[in-house]
Scaffold this motif. Sequence first.
Motif, mmCIF file in Angstrom:
data_model
loop_
_atom_site.group_PDB
_atom_site.id
_atom_site.type_symbol
_atom_site.label_atom_id
_atom_site.label_comp_id
_atom_site.label_asym_id
_atom_site.label_seq_id
_atom_site.Cartn_x
_atom_site.Cartn_y
_atom_site.Cartn_z
ATOM 1 N N LEU A 92 0.734 -1.249 -0.261
ATOM 2 C CA LEU A 92 -0.014 -0.032 -0.034
ATOM 3 C C LEU A 92 0.885 1.257 0.045
ATOM 4 C CD1 LEU A 92 -2.888 -1.035 2.479
ATOM 5 C CD2 LEU A 92 -3.267 -0.826 -0.121
ATOM 6 N N ALA A 93 1.976 1.253 0.852
ATOM 7 C CA ALA A 93 3.064 2.414 0.544
ATOM 8 C C ALA A 93 3.715 2.481 -0.663
ATOM 9 C CB ALA A 93 4.120 1.974 1.633
ATOM 10 N N PHE A 94 3.835 1.446 -1.442
ATOM 11 C CA PHE A 94 4.384 1.704 -2.696
ATOM 12 C C PHE A 94 3.329 2.169 -3.832
ATOM 13 C CE2 PHE A 94 7.473 -1.386 -1.013
ATOM 14 C CZ PHE A 94 8.422 -0.648 -1.298
ATOM 15 N N ASP A 95 2.027 1.688 -3.565
ATOM 16 C CA ASP A 95 0.980 2.188 -4.281
ATOM 17 C C ASP A 95 0.614 3.564 -4.226
ATOM 18 O OD1 ASP A 95 0.775 -0.313 -5.330
ATOM 19 O OD2 ASP A 95 -1.075 -0.876 -3.959
ATOM 20 N N LEU A 96 0.800 4.035 -2.850
ATOM 21 C CA LEU A 96 0.357 5.459 -2.482
ATOM 22 C C LEU A 96 1.478 6.392 -3.384
ATOM 23 C CD1 LEU A 96 -1.345 7.382 -0.712
ATOM 24 C CD2 LEU A 96 0.536 6.938 0.832
ATOM 25 N N LEU A 97 2.615 6.154 -3.001
ATOM 26 C CA LEU A 97 3.632 6.860 -3.804
ATOM 27 C C LEU A 97 3.574 6.965 -5.142
ATOM 28 C CD1 LEU A 97 6.631 5.579 -1.676
ATOM 29 C CD2 LEU A 97 5.722 7.909 -1.705
ATOM 30 N N GLU A 98 3.149 5.814 -5.778
ATOM 31 C CA GLU A 98 2.983 5.605 -7.317
ATOM 32 C C GLU A 98 1.733 6.776 -7.811
ATOM 33 O OE1 GLU A 98 4.125 4.927 -11.011
ATOM 34 O OE2 GLU A 98 4.977 4.170 -9.103
ATOM 35 N N ARG A 99 0.688 6.625 -6.973
ATOM 36 C CA ARG A 99 -0.596 7.528 -7.261
ATOM 37 C C ARG A 99 -0.483 8.701 -7.111
ATOM 38 N NH1 ARG A 99 -3.230 3.799 -3.845
ATOM 39 N NH2 ARG A 99 -3.655 5.348 -2.414
ATOM 40 N N ASN A 100 0.937 9.005 -6.348
ATOM 41 C CA ASN A 100 1.069 10.605 -5.951
ATOM 42 C C ASN A 100 2.163 11.114 -6.941
ATOM 43 O OD1 ASN A 100 -0.794 11.849 -3.904
ATOM 44 N ND2 ASN A 100 -0.538 9.707 -3.240
ATOM 45 N N LYS A 101 2.651 10.382 -7.742
ATOM 46 C CA LYS A 101 3.618 11.080 -8.791
ATOM 47 C C LYS A 101 3.093 12.451 -9.532
ATOM 48 C CE LYS A 101 6.717 7.169 -9.017
ATOM 49 N NZ LYS A 101 7.514 6.116 -9.915
ATOM 50 N N PRO A 102 1.906 12.120 -10.016
ATOM 51 C CA PRO A 102 1.381 13.249 -10.903
ATOM 52 C C PRO A 102 1.262 14.800 -9.943
ATOM 53 C CG PRO A 102 -0.024 11.409 -11.383
ATOM 54 C CD PRO A 102 1.066 10.853 -10.279
ATOM 55 N N TRP A 103 0.947 14.678 -8.656
ATOM 56 C CA TRP A 103 0.544 15.421 -7.671
ATOM 57 C C TRP A 103 2.090 16.047 -7.555
ATOM 58 C CZ3 TRP A 103 1.804 14.618 -2.058
ATOM 59 C CH2 TRP A 103 1.489 15.754 -1.340
ATOM 60 N N VAL A 104 3.091 15.349 -7.240
ATOM 61 C CA VAL A 104 4.423 15.840 -6.943
ATOM 62 C C VAL A 104 4.944 16.737 -8.221
ATOM 63 C CG1 VAL A 104 6.918 15.417 -6.775
ATOM 64 C CG2 VAL A 104 4.834 14.360 -5.143
ATOM 65 N N LYS A 105 4.789 15.999 -9.405
ATOM 66 C CA LYS A 105 5.162 16.627 -10.648
ATOM 67 C C LYS A 105 4.389 17.972 -10.801
ATOM 68 C CE LYS A 105 5.935 15.680 -15.547
ATOM 69 N NZ LYS A 105 6.219 14.802 -16.671
ATOM 70 N N ASN A 106 2.986 18.068 -10.784
ATOM 71 C CA ASN A 106 2.533 19.427 -10.766
ATOM 72 C C ASN A 106 2.883 20.410 -9.727
ATOM 73 O OD1 ASN A 106 0.814 18.465 -12.750
ATOM 74 N ND2 ASN A 106 -0.776 17.711 -11.330
ATOM 75 N N ASN A 107 3.686 20.078 -8.814
ATOM 76 C CA ASN A 107 4.251 21.121 -7.830
ATOM 77 C C ASN A 107 5.744 21.346 -7.906
ATOM 78 O OD1 ASN A 107 2.294 21.707 -5.479
ATOM 79 N ND2 ASN A 107 1.594 19.839 -6.422
ATOM 80 N N ALA A 109 8.443 18.868 -8.950
ATOM 81 C CA ALA A 109 9.466 18.069 -8.549
ATOM 82 C C ALA A 109 8.992 16.633 -9.006
ATOM 83 C CB ALA A 109 9.613 17.653 -7.224
ATOM 84 N N THR A 110 9.840 15.760 -9.265
ATOM 85 C CA THR A 110 9.649 14.366 -9.653
ATOM 86 C C THR A 110 9.991 13.249 -8.642
ATOM 87 O OG1 THR A 110 10.577 14.755 -11.956
ATOM 88 C CG2 THR A 110 10.355 12.617 -11.396
ATOM 89 N N LEU A 111 8.839 12.561 -8.264
ATOM 90 C CA LEU A 111 8.707 11.703 -7.051
ATOM 91 C C LEU A 111 9.408 10.351 -7.786
ATOM 92 C CD1 LEU A 111 8.010 11.088 -4.166
ATOM 93 C CD2 LEU A 111 5.958 10.092 -5.183
ATOM 94 N N VAL A 112 10.639 9.800 -6.964
ATOM 95 C CA VAL A 112 11.252 8.751 -7.264
ATOM 96 C C VAL A 112 11.291 7.900 -6.100
ATOM 97 C CG1 VAL A 112 13.674 7.724 -7.903
ATOM 98 C CG2 VAL A 112 12.693 9.859 -8.767
ATOM 99 N N VAL A 113 10.895 6.470 -6.413
ATOM 100 C CA VAL A 113 11.010 5.540 -5.326
ATOM 101 C C VAL A 113 12.108 4.393 -5.479
ATOM 102 C CG1 VAL A 113 9.442 3.481 -4.409
ATOM 103 C CG2 VAL A 113 8.466 5.404 -5.175
ATOM 104 N N ASP A 114 12.745 4.516 -4.470
ATOM 105 C CA ASP A 114 14.127 3.825 -4.492
ATOM 106 C C ASP A 114 14.125 2.712 -3.127
ATOM 107 O OD1 ASP A 114 16.721 2.800 -4.529
ATOM 108 O OD2 ASP A 114 17.636 4.820 -4.476
ATOM 109 N N THR A 115 14.243 1.407 -3.520
ATOM 110 C CA THR A 115 14.236 0.617 -2.521
ATOM 111 C C THR A 115 15.915 0.075 -2.286
ATOM 112 O OG1 THR A 115 14.204 -1.335 -3.906
ATOM 113 C CG2 THR A 115 12.128 -0.536 -3.134
ATOM 114 N N ASP A 116 16.792 0.577 -2.800
ATOM 115 C CA ASP A 116 18.214 0.258 -2.535
ATOM 116 C C ASP A 116 18.759 1.077 -1.293
ATOM 117 O OD1 ASP A 116 20.835 -0.482 -2.749
ATOM 118 O OD2 ASP A 116 21.224 0.451 -4.430
ATOM 119 N N LEU A 117 18.907 0.715 -0.313
ATOM 120 C CA LEU A 117 19.299 1.143 1.009
ATOM 121 C C LEU A 117 20.692 1.204 1.387
ATOM 122 C CD1 LEU A 117 15.789 0.950 3.046
ATOM 123 C CD2 LEU A 117 16.776 2.806 2.062
ATOM 124 N N LYS A 118 21.659 0.904 0.439
ATOM 125 C CA LYS A 118 22.834 0.643 0.916
ATOM 126 C C LYS A 118 23.606 1.778 1.307
ATOM 127 C CE LYS A 118 23.569 -2.680 -2.784
ATOM 128 N NZ LYS A 118 24.031 -2.982 -4.130
#
Length: 118
Positions: A92-107, A109-118
């Motif tokens: 659900l967290a990933f889905d929420l982020l994906e759904r809000n990419k247009p909102w971020v872009k309209n404000n 910025a670009t929303l990027v999701v990164d699961t690499d926590l090295k």
Amino acid sequence: MGDETYQIDHDHPIPDLGVIDVNTVKNGGGSDLFIVIADPLSGDRRSLERLLRKVEVYLEFIKTDQFRRESGVPTPKNTSIIVKINRDSDRLAFDLLERNKPWVKNNGATLVVDTDLK
């Protein structure tokens, strides 16, 4: 939404909603802003509301005079909000982020999701 949803909570994967975790200013203008969620985020309502509020705080920051002095005018091409999120977080967290990419872009910025926590 109660006040407790947005208070500092050191036991939560997103402990403090009022701070920018990392801001890397680019030489040519713009910035990479990081939200760091090292522990798995659950899909409960409170966690998802905290995640969304954290993104909103970043969007508010990029509209400040301080940001513009340091990074220039934010655009989706030069400014990214990068959510470094534990790969074991609830879907659900990933889905929420994906759904809000247009909102971020309209404000601005670009929303990027990164699961690499090295």
